[in-house]
Design an enzyme around this catalytic site. Sequence first.
Site, PDB file in Angstrom:
ATOM      1  N   ASP A 455       0.039  -0.084 -10.603  1.00  0.00           N
ATOM      2  CA  ASP A 455      -0.374  -0.574  -9.741  1.00  0.00           C
ATOM      3  C   ASP A 455      -0.909  -1.494 -10.046  1.00  0.00           C
ATOM      4  O   ASP A 455      -1.383  -1.902 -11.565  1.00  0.00           O
ATOM      5  CB  ASP A 455      -0.920   0.513  -8.168  1.00  0.00           C
ATOM      6  CG  ASP A 455      -1.679  -0.243  -7.132  1.00  0.00           C
ATOM      7  OD1 ASP A 455      -0.661  -1.231  -6.868  1.00  0.00           O
ATOM      8  OD2 ASP A 455      -2.592   0.094  -7.002  1.00  0.00           O
ATOM      9  N   ASP A 812      -4.254   4.304  -8.628  1.00  0.00           N
ATOM     10  CA  ASP A 812      -5.048   4.525  -7.150  1.00  0.00           C
ATOM     11  C   ASP A 812      -5.239   6.341  -6.603  1.00  0.00           C
ATOM     12  O   ASP A 812      -6.109   6.122  -6.503  1.00  0.00           O
ATOM     13  CB  ASP A 812      -6.352   3.255  -6.770  1.00  0.00           C
ATOM     14  CG  ASP A 812      -5.644   2.618  -5.765  1.00  0.00           C
ATOM     15  OD1 ASP A 812      -3.694   3.490  -5.568  1.00  0.00           O
ATOM     16  OD2 ASP A 812      -5.969   1.725  -5.377  1.00  0.00           O
ATOM     17  N   ASP A 816      -0.210   5.177  -3.351  1.00  0.00           N
ATOM     18  CA  ASP A 816       0.841   5.656  -4.132  1.00  0.00           C
ATOM     19  C   ASP A 816       1.119   7.245  -4.558  1.00  0.00           C
ATOM     20  O   ASP A 816       1.895   7.142  -5.695  1.00  0.00           O
ATOM     21  CB  ASP A 816       0.299   5.271  -6.416  1.00  0.00           C
ATOM     22  CG  ASP A 816      -0.518   3.235  -6.282  1.00  0.00           C
ATOM     23  OD1 ASP A 816       0.470   3.180  -4.540  1.00  0.00           O
ATOM     24  OD2 ASP A 816      -1.652   3.292  -6.623  1.00  0.00           O
TER      25      ASP A 816
END
Length: 1125
Positions: A455, A812, A816
């Site tokens: 990410d 995080d 996700d």
Amino acid sequence: MDVRGNAAESQSARASPGPRDHVLGPDSHMYVQGYKWVRWRVWCCRLAAALSLGLLLIVFHWQPRLAVLARCRSCPLALADILLITDSFGRRHVMKVLTEEMEHGSVDLLGELEDNDCRDTVQLHKEEKTLLRYYLFEGLRYIWLARKGSFCRARKRMYGPNLIDVPVKPYVQMLFEEVLNPFYVFQAFSITLWLVDKYYFYAICIFIISIFSIGISLHEIRKQSITLRNMAQFVTNVTIRRNSGVEECVSSEELVPGDCVIIPPEGLLLPCDAALLAGECLVNESMLTGESVPVLKTPLPTGDGGYSSETERRHTLFCGTHLILAKGGGASAVAVVTSTGFFTAKGSLVSSIMHPQPTDFRFYKDSAKFLLLLGFVAFMGTIYSIVVLFKSNVTWWELVIRSLDLVTIAVPPALPAAITTGTIHAQRRLKKQGIFCVSPPRINICGKISLFCFDKTGTLTEEGLDVWGVMEGGAAGFSELVPDPSLLAPGPMLSGLACCHTVTLLQGQPLGDPLELKMVESTGWTLQEPEGNGDALDSEFGGHRVLAVVKPLSQSTSTGQAVAIVRRFPFSSALQRMSVVTVAHGGHSALAFLKGSPEMVAGLCRAETVPQQFSSKLRSFSSEGLRVLALACKPVDERTDLGTIEREEVEKELQFLGFLMLKNLVKPESAGVINVLRLANLRSAMVTGDNILTAVNVAKTCGMVGVDEKVIFVNATPPTAQSMPTLEFSLEGDRATAGQTAIVPQRLYQNGFDYHLAINGKSFAALCNHFPECLPKVLLRATVFARMAPDQKTQLVKELQKLNYRVGMCGDGANDCGALRAADVGVSLSEAEASVASPFTSKTEDISCVPLLIREGRCSLVTSFSLFRYMSLYSLIQFCSVLVLYTVRTTLADLQFLFCDLFVVTLLAIVMGRGGPSGELHPHRPSASLLALPVLGSLLLHTGMVVLGQLAALFITTSQDWYVPLNSTVFGVANLPNMENTSVFSLSAFQYIIMAVVVTKGYPHKKPLFYNWIFLCLLIVLFALTTWLVLYPGPFAGHQLQLHNFLDMDFKMLLVAVAALNFLVCFLVEVLVDKGILNCLRSLRGRRQSKKQYKRLNVLLCESPLWPPLNETMSPTEHTVIHCS
């Protein structure tokens, strides 16, 4: 309802929905078959079990499907007593159909279901009773629906108590289940055999060790069950509002879907999933997502559409999350219960911990196959021993005992337990580094990772952002850049920056998304929230229910006037925007403000308000790595009920206001980690929701895209009423002429990997739907995936896995979660010690944990290989020793077995896995196949060296002048002590130590052997002890081990020399195998393609120098197809 099989088949087999909601777990379906008890079959099985002394029951315990087939007959699901369930992973489960008497009138609670859908009516004592038929699977209840002809998840009121009940089994039941494990059953068989064979001391020692092992195992299992139960179970008192309006305090166990829960202002720990109907709640969801930033939840908008916790996450309160603060605007916050028990988000995650997905890893599959291979070796050795023993005229009883004893030697029962030692040591080392693992088998999978996705925000870049500037825009174009938003003149842009957010106050301190906190802080305005019932503020702003007020520090015509927020529509990753409705004093000047991705905002604005330079300005700012947001507004009719206005009404026909630019710095550690991965030939990719140009800039900054490497944008469009779907590849900044672009491909593709593809979420969706042939090729070369929605991130991971990549994902834990759980290795950067969002949780705030995790994974995998090979060679050494001694009518003594098994092999196996990982990542990954040529070849060569060494010791002994032949009239232990036994035992004792050194791998994935000082010291001690037993055993040791006392010191030194030669030869063989000497055998079969699809596809793309075709618009029928067969 999906039905698998022929439509003409009976209802005895029916596909049922998966046990977990698709929002919270992987999509899955179950294949359910119905069976009914057959009385005569049941009695026959009972008789067979008695005749087999319970052996049949043990087989049924290992294979429940066989028990069902033996005792039952197939029948329609409506008549079934027993269900055979095959889940989406191919695992079979046997479930009993349960019945429950329903109270009179409770059928009405079924809502949409018809009267006869889910119950059977029976006559009991001439009184009609209604029975509910259902079964329980992974904590969820599936009820029988006659109308649909299948068992379905209870979707209305048939949930049972609101409890996530984790069963803690009593010790007696756990002991029974543990003892019936194949490992312990084989252990019990071996101990019984040794007792019959009068190996009393050895059998008692193994029995004590087994009891100790079982005790530790049961204690750990029960401890984990109690910990999980304490985490899962939560009961509290809640206030609910009945249909009559009466409020009542009840236990959370009594909650059912449809109950209205009153949320107190001070918040609570939520015991169920609920949709927020009124008020706002500040929620800490770190238990579920690992994200420590509190989230503001707003009321569910009105509408006729169906409710989904996935699409309405910003309006859903999840079970197990902590409601920090609840605001009702003068009234209490109200939420309606949507799910209870295991149907909740927390329940689904607890269920996934209790019933984890099977690990699809080649090493674990090959280990079972290798045990079968050892079983075949044992079978061949048993045949040889029967022939030898028969020629020796032993009794039939001894022939059977000796042959079965050989099986316990050739197939080591401790092999499965031994290979987990490396994983246990790796897990401990990771914990010391702040990386916590809830799925230890995945540590070995880390060693085979071939691609890692990251990410962007909060992972590669800093979590916080700094405001870089504001640029107002309109029909006339853009104004000058204003570095400080507080310098803006009063107007819609300044008001929008000050109020278009979900920042809230907790004890006077602002809380919310770091981006929004920076944005509000940059305006210089302050935030105020209603106190008490909020009537004062409501009346001040025209009677509207005020959620918050933003105002400048000093109110004047030059700084702007206070604005009240009366309606919020929070940010959605899928929508890429958020909006608010505001009013000025007296309820006048109602305005709607919208903030989001520039492309999305521009699409919702009136075309004439968007500057013509929109695209060029956005491209310019994004290329500099800035995070760009766009703002828009529109007036709202004051006569509209602003408290209930629809989101669709607010977010259309807006006026474009301008850009807000924020600088998001790349973390200092990111570039170094990406470079480490690149040097190790590990591919890295960025998966983000940000703008594609910003993502490309960050990719260049952190080193994913090299300085001399090109970026090609992939633009795919879906079909419209006027056009076909299209696909186009364009070079970054390419405005060259046609002649120049024709030269580009030849220059680009000469080196194969000097370009990277970048694609956004819309193009990714169009590519998947309309250009599936191009999807694998794009995935192979793409490095940047931008504007990806959470579900697209999950889809991307799965598509990469279809290409046989071992995919890692680091994020995080917020948007996700799906991708983290879908990846082979998911790493959540979180302060939580163990987040259920992913298998791994790292407390470090950067991606430096990724190389560490891969190094530990490689170390663990190599250690598991070493232990597996060592335990296999240990059994083969002992197997050969026994066969050699059987041939000369003798065997090993009881204490000789004990010395080798416990004091040599067990101690070495325990400390062998303590060696730590190498300090660097090597470009070549370790193998995961136990059946690969180097592994099988080295085992075969080492076994040959072992046999030659033992035969050499035997022949050297028999060739001595003082050699005295064995007594040919007796067999086995009756011949002890003797010269043959002592020489073969002495050399085999050395061979156990030799193989521990030979198979212990160091470079390149582990530290050298001398770093594992405990293992090194043990090797020295055991070598000295064995040498002493050969040279100077003494009367006591010689008597206890039944060793022959050789008087010839030269002969004993010769035995030590043979052992030394055996070590040198085996070490040389291992070195040559590592160098690839066995690869010459592969040339005999010819060159074969890799089994991994991405490697085969890469070869084909390297042979296609004109792919991708630049600046050519392709339709689905025109693009080049590259097949990988």
